[in-house]
Scaffold this motif. Structure first.
Motif, PDB file in Angstrom:
ATOM      1  N   LEU A  17      -4.458   8.176   3.384  1.00 28.27           N
ATOM      2  CA  LEU A  17      -3.863   7.749   2.124  1.00 28.27           C
ATOM      3  C   LEU A  17      -3.135   6.416   2.247  1.00 28.27           C
ATOM      4  N   ALA A  18      -2.854   5.997   3.459  1.00 29.95           N
ATOM      5  CA  ALA A  18      -2.229   4.690   3.672  1.00 29.95           C
ATOM      6  C   ALA A  18      -3.265   3.579   3.716  1.00 29.95           C
ATOM      7  N   ARG A  19      -4.543   3.945   3.740  1.00 25.98           N
ATOM      8  CA  ARG A  19      -5.615   2.954   3.801  1.00 25.98           C
ATOM      9  C   ARG A  19      -6.192   2.723   2.401  1.00 25.98           C
ATOM     10  N   GLY A  20      -5.336   2.519   1.430  1.00 24.56           N
ATOM     11  CA  GLY A  20      -5.794   2.359   0.068  1.00 24.56           C
ATOM     12  C   GLY A  20      -6.442   1.016  -0.188  1.00 24.56           C
ATOM     13  N   PRO A  21      -6.996   0.836  -1.379  1.00 29.96           N
ATOM     14  CA  PRO A  21      -6.965   1.784  -2.491  1.00 29.96           C
ATOM     15  C   PRO A  21      -7.862   2.996  -2.254  1.00 29.96           C
ATOM     16  N   VAL A  22      -7.480   4.107  -2.874  1.00 30.85           N
ATOM     17  CA  VAL A  22      -8.157   5.392  -2.687  1.00 30.85           C
ATOM     18  C   VAL A  22      -8.773   5.822  -4.016  1.00 30.85           C
ATOM     19  N   LEU A  86      -1.540  14.498  -3.842  1.00 27.51           N
ATOM     20  CA  LEU A  86      -1.948  13.260  -3.188  1.00 27.51           C
ATOM     21  C   LEU A  86      -0.933  12.149  -3.452  1.00 27.51           C
ATOM     22  N   ILE A  87      -0.440  12.062  -4.688  1.00 30.22           N
ATOM     23  CA  ILE A  87       0.586  11.065  -5.007  1.00 30.22           C
ATOM     24  C   ILE A  87       1.834  11.296  -4.151  1.00 30.22           C
ATOM     25  N   GLU A  88       2.244  12.548  -4.059  1.00 22.30           N
ATOM     26  CA  GLU A  88       3.454  12.883  -3.298  1.00 22.30           C
ATOM     27  C   GLU A  88       3.299  12.554  -1.823  1.00 22.30           C
ATOM     28  N   ALA A  89       2.082  12.731  -1.299  1.00 19.33           N
ATOM     29  CA  ALA A  89       1.851  12.524   0.133  1.00 19.33           C
ATOM     30  C   ALA A  89       1.609  11.065   0.500  1.00 19.33           C
ATOM     31  N   ALA A  90       1.299  10.231  -0.471  1.00 17.04           N
ATOM     32  CA  ALA A  90       0.914   8.848  -0.190  1.00 17.04           C
ATOM     33  C   ALA A  90       2.131   7.937  -0.093  1.00 17.04           C
ATOM     34  N   PRO A  91       2.040   6.889   0.711  1.00 16.58           N
ATOM     35  CA  PRO A  91       3.119   5.892   0.726  1.00 16.58           C
ATOM     36  C   PRO A  91       3.119   5.112  -0.586  1.00 16.58           C
ATOM     37  N   PRO A  92       4.258   4.500  -0.949  1.00 19.25           N
ATOM     38  CA  PRO A  92       4.364   3.819  -2.244  1.00 19.25           C
ATOM     39  C   PRO A  92       3.581   2.524  -2.344  1.00 19.25           C
ATOM     40  N   THR A  93       2.853   2.180  -1.309  1.00 18.42           N
ATOM     41  CA  THR A  93       1.984   1.002  -1.374  1.00 18.42           C
ATOM     42  C   THR A  93       0.559   1.367  -1.758  1.00 18.42           C
ATOM     43  N   THR A  94       0.252   2.645  -1.861  1.00 15.73           N
ATOM     44  CA  THR A  94      -1.125   3.101  -2.094  1.00 15.73           C
ATOM     45  C   THR A  94      -1.478   3.112  -3.574  1.00 15.73           C
ATOM     46  N   TRP A  95      -2.603   2.496  -3.890  1.00 14.92           N
ATOM     47  CA  TRP A  95      -3.158   2.548  -5.236  1.00 14.92           C
ATOM     48  C   TRP A  95      -4.259   3.593  -5.286  1.00 14.92           C
ATOM     49  N   PHE A  96      -4.291   4.319  -6.392  1.00 14.25           N
ATOM     50  CA  PHE A  96      -5.290   5.368  -6.612  1.00 14.25           C
ATOM     51  C   PHE A  96      -6.149   5.040  -7.833  1.00 14.25           C
ATOM     52  N   TYR A  97      -7.380   5.481  -7.766  1.00  7.30           N
ATOM     53  CA  TYR A  97      -8.244   5.611  -8.939  1.00  7.30           C
ATOM     54  C   TYR A  97      -8.624   7.075  -9.039  1.00  7.30           C
ATOM     55  N   TRP A  98      -8.745   7.607 -10.258  1.00 10.33           N
ATOM     56  CA  TRP A  98      -9.237   8.968 -10.404  1.00 10.33           C
ATOM     57  C   TRP A  98     -10.301   9.028 -11.490  1.00 10.33           C
ATOM     58  N   GLY A  99     -11.279   9.904 -11.258  1.00  9.76           N
ATOM     59  CA  GLY A  99     -12.355  10.086 -12.221  1.00  9.76           C
ATOM     60  C   GLY A  99     -13.201  11.283 -11.818  1.00  9.76           C
TER      61      GLY A  99
END
Length: 288
Positions: A17-22, A86-99
């Motif tokens: 999760l630190a290797r974003g974007p995810v 996933l949001i809770e576990a990720a560092p605050p630098t991680t960007w997510f996409y969901w679909g």
């Protein structure tokens, strides 16, 4: 299956999760699974997580580029139960996409600029999220394609979209927030529950402390739900999606009422960002 469950993934590979974007893709059925995952790998996401209720068949080269995670994607509240941990576990630098499967993220100039460049520019504009319009895709001939899915001949509505200021529930409106409507959910609104008629989605966002997705697909921090900053227009994106068409044809109570999705304002989707910008379904903002 790479991971038996979401807790198994978080226990054994949380560092991903630190290797974003995810990109987080919920697999609800077998429609266009491989093309969906491949699209988001090619878009530039460093990690693509496929949450799926059963093992799925993927080309070998694609299997090495995505992580398959066992998950009941058809359960009530599946999206919140997937995304919030996933949001809770990720560092605050991680960007997510969901679909979902058979949905494809597009952004301005995505043919020549990847999603990491998109996010880098958006961060420079001090933005932590990006609004997307969910654009319904559908097969023009439901006799040949009864599940309404056909990438080669996909159609979309060229007209019929509108925005309304979002109510704050107390007689006012929320600043810089819009409810978007259009596509199949508008044309067949009598077949769609009122709570599911919106086509706005915050599809790209940065993890941060206290952020959770709510049941109406908005986030707990109101600024994340905004379409732009206060001083100028920002980039927006689009999600080209067969999901509504699939649902309307899969449900016997609605399928019989729809002999065809095609109408006067249907146009063929050319799978380009320029077409979506020309139709006003996303905009480049200051990103020239």
């Amino acid at each position: 299956m790479d991971f038996t469950s979401l807790p198994d993934f978080l226990a054994r590979d949380r560092a991903a999760l630190a290797r974003g974007p995810v990109a987080v893709i919920l697999i609800e059925d077998r429609a266009e699974v491989a093309s969906t995952l491949d699209h988001h790998v090619r878009a530039g996401f460093r990690e693509v997580l496929a949450l799926t209720p059963a093992d799925i068949d993927l080309p070998e080269d694609l299997r090495t580029r995505v992580k398959l995670i066992g998950f009941d994607t058809l359960a009530d509240g599946a999206l919140m139960r997937a995304l919030n941990p996933l949001i809770e576990a990720a560092p605050p630098t991680t960007w997510f996409y969901w679909g979902y499967n058979a949905e494809y993220l597009f952004h301005p100039f995505c043919e020549t600029r990847n999603v990491r460049e998109l996010i880098a520019f958006h961060i420079e504009e001090r933005r932590d999220a990006m609004l997307a319009t969910v654009v319904d895709l559908y097969a023009p001939d439901l006799l040949r394609h009864p599940d309404a899915v056909n990438r080669e001949e996909a159609m979309l509505d060229a007209k019929g979209y509108y925005a309304a200021a979002r109510s704050d529930g107390a007689g006012g409106v929320r600043e810089r927030q819009l409810d978007l409507f259009g596509g199949l959910r508008r044309r067949f609104e009598e077949l769609v529950p009122k709570t599911r008629r919106r086509i706005d989605r915050i599809s790209l966002f940065r993890a941060q402390k206290g952020l959770t997705l709510r049941s109406d697909n908005t986030f707990s921090i109101e600024e994340v739900n905004t379409y732009s900053c206060p001083w100028h227009h920002n980039l927006t994106a689009a999600v080209a999606s067969f999901r509504t068409a699939k649902a309307l044809k899969r449900n016997p109570s609605t399928s019989a009422a729809i002999p065809s999705f095609a109408w006067t304002n249907s146009v063929q989707f050319d799978w380009s960002s320029q077409q979506l910008m020309d139709l006003g379904l996303m905009e480049p903002g200051q990103w020239f």
